[in-house]
Design a protein around this motif. Structure first.
Motif, PDB file in Angstrom:
ATOM      1  N   CYS A  21       0.840  -1.211   0.000  1.00 42.79           N
ATOM      2  CA  CYS A  21       0.000   0.000   0.000  1.00 42.79           C
ATOM      3  C   CYS A  21       0.870   1.254   0.000  1.00 42.79           C
ATOM      4  CB  CYS A  21      -0.918   0.016   1.215  1.00 42.79           C
ATOM      5  SG  CYS A  21      -2.199  -1.257   1.215  1.00 42.79           S
ATOM      6  N   ALA A  22       1.894   1.255   0.864  1.00 40.98           N
ATOM      7  CA  ALA A  22       2.782   2.415   0.963  1.00 40.98           C
ATOM      8  C   ALA A  22       3.546   2.644  -0.334  1.00 40.98           C
ATOM      9  CB  ALA A  22       3.757   2.227   2.120  1.00 40.98           C
ATOM     10  N   LEU A  23       3.989   1.557  -0.965  1.00 43.05           N
ATOM     11  CA  LEU A  23       4.719   1.682  -2.227  1.00 43.05           C
ATOM     12  C   LEU A  23       3.839   2.279  -3.321  1.00 43.05           C
ATOM     13  CD1 LEU A  23       6.705  -1.692  -2.269  1.00 43.05           C
ATOM     14  CD2 LEU A  23       7.699   0.600  -2.214  1.00 43.05           C
ATOM     15  N   ILE A 190       0.543   5.206 -12.434  1.00 39.33           N
ATOM     16  CA  ILE A 190       0.221   5.432 -11.018  1.00 39.33           C
ATOM     17  C   ILE A 190      -1.286   5.461 -10.812  1.00 39.33           C
ATOM     18  CG2 ILE A 190       0.310   7.182  -9.187  1.00 39.33           C
ATOM     19  CD1 ILE A 190       3.151   7.877 -10.352  1.00 39.33           C
ATOM     20  N   ALA A 191      -1.999   6.189 -11.664  1.00 38.53           N
ATOM     21  CA  ALA A 191      -3.455   6.275 -11.526  1.00 38.53           C
ATOM     22  C   ALA A 191      -4.093   4.890 -11.597  1.00 38.53           C
ATOM     23  CB  ALA A 191      -4.028   7.186 -12.606  1.00 38.53           C
ATOM     24  N   TYR A 192      -3.578   4.033 -12.461  1.00 38.41           N
ATOM     25  CA  TYR A 192      -4.109   2.669 -12.568  1.00 38.41           C
ATOM     26  C   TYR A 192      -3.777   1.855 -11.321  1.00 38.41           C
ATOM     27  CZ  TYR A 192      -4.580  -2.191 -13.997  1.00 38.41           C
ATOM     28  OH  TYR A 192      -4.916  -3.527 -14.048  1.00 38.41           O
ATOM     29  N   PHE A 195      -5.866   2.168  -8.015  1.00 40.77           N
ATOM     30  CA  PHE A 195      -7.176   1.507  -7.950  1.00 40.77           C
ATOM     31  C   PHE A 195      -7.087   0.157  -7.237  1.00 40.77           C
ATOM     32  CE2 PHE A 195      -8.519   4.365 -11.455  1.00 40.77           C
ATOM     33  CZ  PHE A 195      -9.746   4.768 -10.931  1.00 40.77           C
ATOM     34  N   GLN A 196      -5.884  -0.416  -7.141  1.00 45.06           N
ATOM     35  CA  GLN A 196      -5.713  -1.692  -6.465  1.00 45.06           C
ATOM     36  C   GLN A 196      -5.538  -1.524  -4.952  1.00 45.06           C
ATOM     37  OE1 GLN A 196      -6.156  -3.982  -8.835  1.00 45.06           O
ATOM     38  NE2 GLN A 196      -6.064  -2.276 -10.288  1.00 45.06           N
TER      39      GLN A 196
END
Length: 477
Positions: A21-23, A190-192, A195-196
């Motif tokens: 998550c942080a990455l 990054i935007a894609y 979403f994960q």
């Protein structure tokens, strides 16, 4: 607090889900770093291609930082309304538009418009990445994980330097456009990727979505007991209001209680000194500094900046790895003292070179080593710790908008320094500017020693107690 929970030898392993998550959140910071790094070289070709003055160069470089103030101010309220995750996507999309505008700019005003749009995206990114990371991270590894945005900024700077070198040989009307426009590619990725990511559990709780927050906490904690303990702490800190939209925060920030005044002083102070250190300006104008020192070949200038970028990245990673072991204060004080010494050495080398016609290699080497040392000590202390500290000391309901206020000061000072660095240096020489920045770092060291308590190993909910208890604040190291 039970001291047994603080024994570092029992420190839990790094949670892989929290790390992922942080990455993902921190990759957004590559965009700012890339712009800082690539603009240092691109501006050499923009100046020739568009035939602009030194004042227009300063405005072009500094405008992104000034306009990022808009994004920083808006980011707190935005993230309280739509969530941390979608705010990260918004910041990447805004930077994407700005990059495309700069890459296809037919004129200086068009290029400035792209800088304005990209700057707003940068402002969003600088606030939201460390806040999101702090809110998903376990207390014992929060320092490392919240340092990741600064690591990605330095990686972005290094990538900017590398692309400067790789594209410098192209025609001058093409190379700078590719340098600036290529930033659109990571923005799309990054935007894609975001979403994960899950939403911040603390934002979910203040919105009343307890069950979803519990699922996220179970994934970002080492066991169910730890997740339940973190959930209880967050619920107690958040209160009973559901579907909260950030209302009333600015009233509390503008009329703070005594503990909140201490928090604001610490958060705004560390962000002020981060940019008053002149680090961004030194990075932006490194080619100009080295040109004055006697390095005139453009590829040679860019090669030296790559070396500087590698040193900066290495020490930023070192700081992140040791931050949860040694604590915020020791690393911060080491960094500012080291910067003061480095800037003094840079001032001495620049002063000598300014007064002689022949440029001896030892004096040039001193300036190169001093600049590398300056950015390295910045990466040990102020670079990563500013984001870690700003994002962890505010109470849960004030965190997003309080951090956005502190980051706004950061952006305002950064823009002011970037837009006046060359003008001041022309008035008092580069040597005088570096001696001035050395003095700023001495003042910063004194400020940090007296006003920034240690927060290592404490949960976000426990940190408030440090600022409420003055005795504990003076004891903590």
């Amino acid at each position: 607090m039970d001291e047994d929970n603080k024994i570092e030898c029992e420190k839990p392993p790094l949670n892989k889900y929290a790390l992922a998550c942080a990455l993902l959140a921190s990759t957004n910071s590559i965009l700012l770093g890339y712009d800082i790094g690539v603009m240092s070289g691109a501006v050499l070709f923009i100046k020739d291609n568009m035939n602009i003055s030194s004042s227009e160069v300063e405005i072009l470089v500094g405008s992104l930082n000034v306009c990022s103030l808009i994004g920083a101010l808006a980011s707190g309220k935005t993230s309280d309304l739509i969530g941390r995750r979608y705010t990260i996507i918004l910041s990447a999309a805004t930077f994407l538009i700005g990059s495309l505008l700069m890459g296809f700019a037919p004129s200086y005003p068009f290029l400035m418009a792209g800088r304005v749009v990209a700057g707003i995206g940068v402002g969003y990114s600088l606030m939201i990445a460390p806040v999101y990371t702090a809110e998903v991270s376990p207390a014992m590894t929060r320092g490392l994980l919240t340092s990741l945005p600064e690591i990605f900024i330095t990686v972005g700077i290094l990538l900017g330097y590398i692309f400067n070198y790789a594209l410098a040989g192209l025609p001058h009307h093409i190379n700078w456009r590719l340098m600036l426009g290529l930033a659109a590619l990571p923005a799309i990725a990054i935007a894609y990727g975001v979403f994960q990511m899950p939403e911040s559990p603390r934002w979910l709780i203040i919105k009343g979505n307890i069950e979803e927050a519990k699922r996220v906490l179970r994934k970002t904690s080492d066991n169910d007991d730890e997740a339940d303990m973190r959930l209880e702490e967050i619920i107690n800190a958040a209160g009973t209001t559901t579907n909260w939209k950030g209302q009333g925060v600015w009233k509390q920030l503008l009329r703070p209680t005594k503990p909140l005044r201490r928090i604001l002083l610490a958060a705004i102070g560390i962000n002020f000194f981060m940019q008053a250190s002149g680090n961004d300006a030194v990075v932006y104008y490194t080619p100009s500094v080295f040109n004055a020192a006697g390095i005139h070949n453009r590829k040679g200038l860019i090669t030296v900046t790559i070396i500087m970028g590698m040193a900066k990245t290495f020490f930023c990673v070192v700081s992140a790895l040791f931050l949860d072991n040694f604590g915020r204060r020791p690393m911060l004080l080491l960094g500012t003292i080291g910067m003061a010494v480095s800037l003094a050495g840079l001032g001495l080398g620049s002063m000598y070179l300014n007064n002689v016609d022949y440029k001896p290699s030892w004096a040039i080497a001193l300036c190169v080593v001093a600049v590398c040392a300056d950015v390295s000590f910045f990466s040990i202390g102020l670079g990563p710790i500013t984001w870690v500290y700003s994002s962890e000391i505010f109470p849960i309901r004030l965190r997003a908008q309080g951090t956005s206020l502190a980051v706004s000061v950061n952006r305002l000072v950064s823009g002011a320094v970037a837009m006046t660095f060359l003008t001041i240096s022309n008035k008092i020489t580069f040597a005088g500017t570096f001696f001035l920045l050395c003095g700023v770092m001495i003042v910063a060291t004194i400020f940090f020693y007296f006003f920034l308590p240690e927060t290592k190993g404490k949960s976000l909910e426990e940190i408030m107690a440090i600022f409420e208890d003055k005795k504990e604040e003076t004891i903590e190291r």
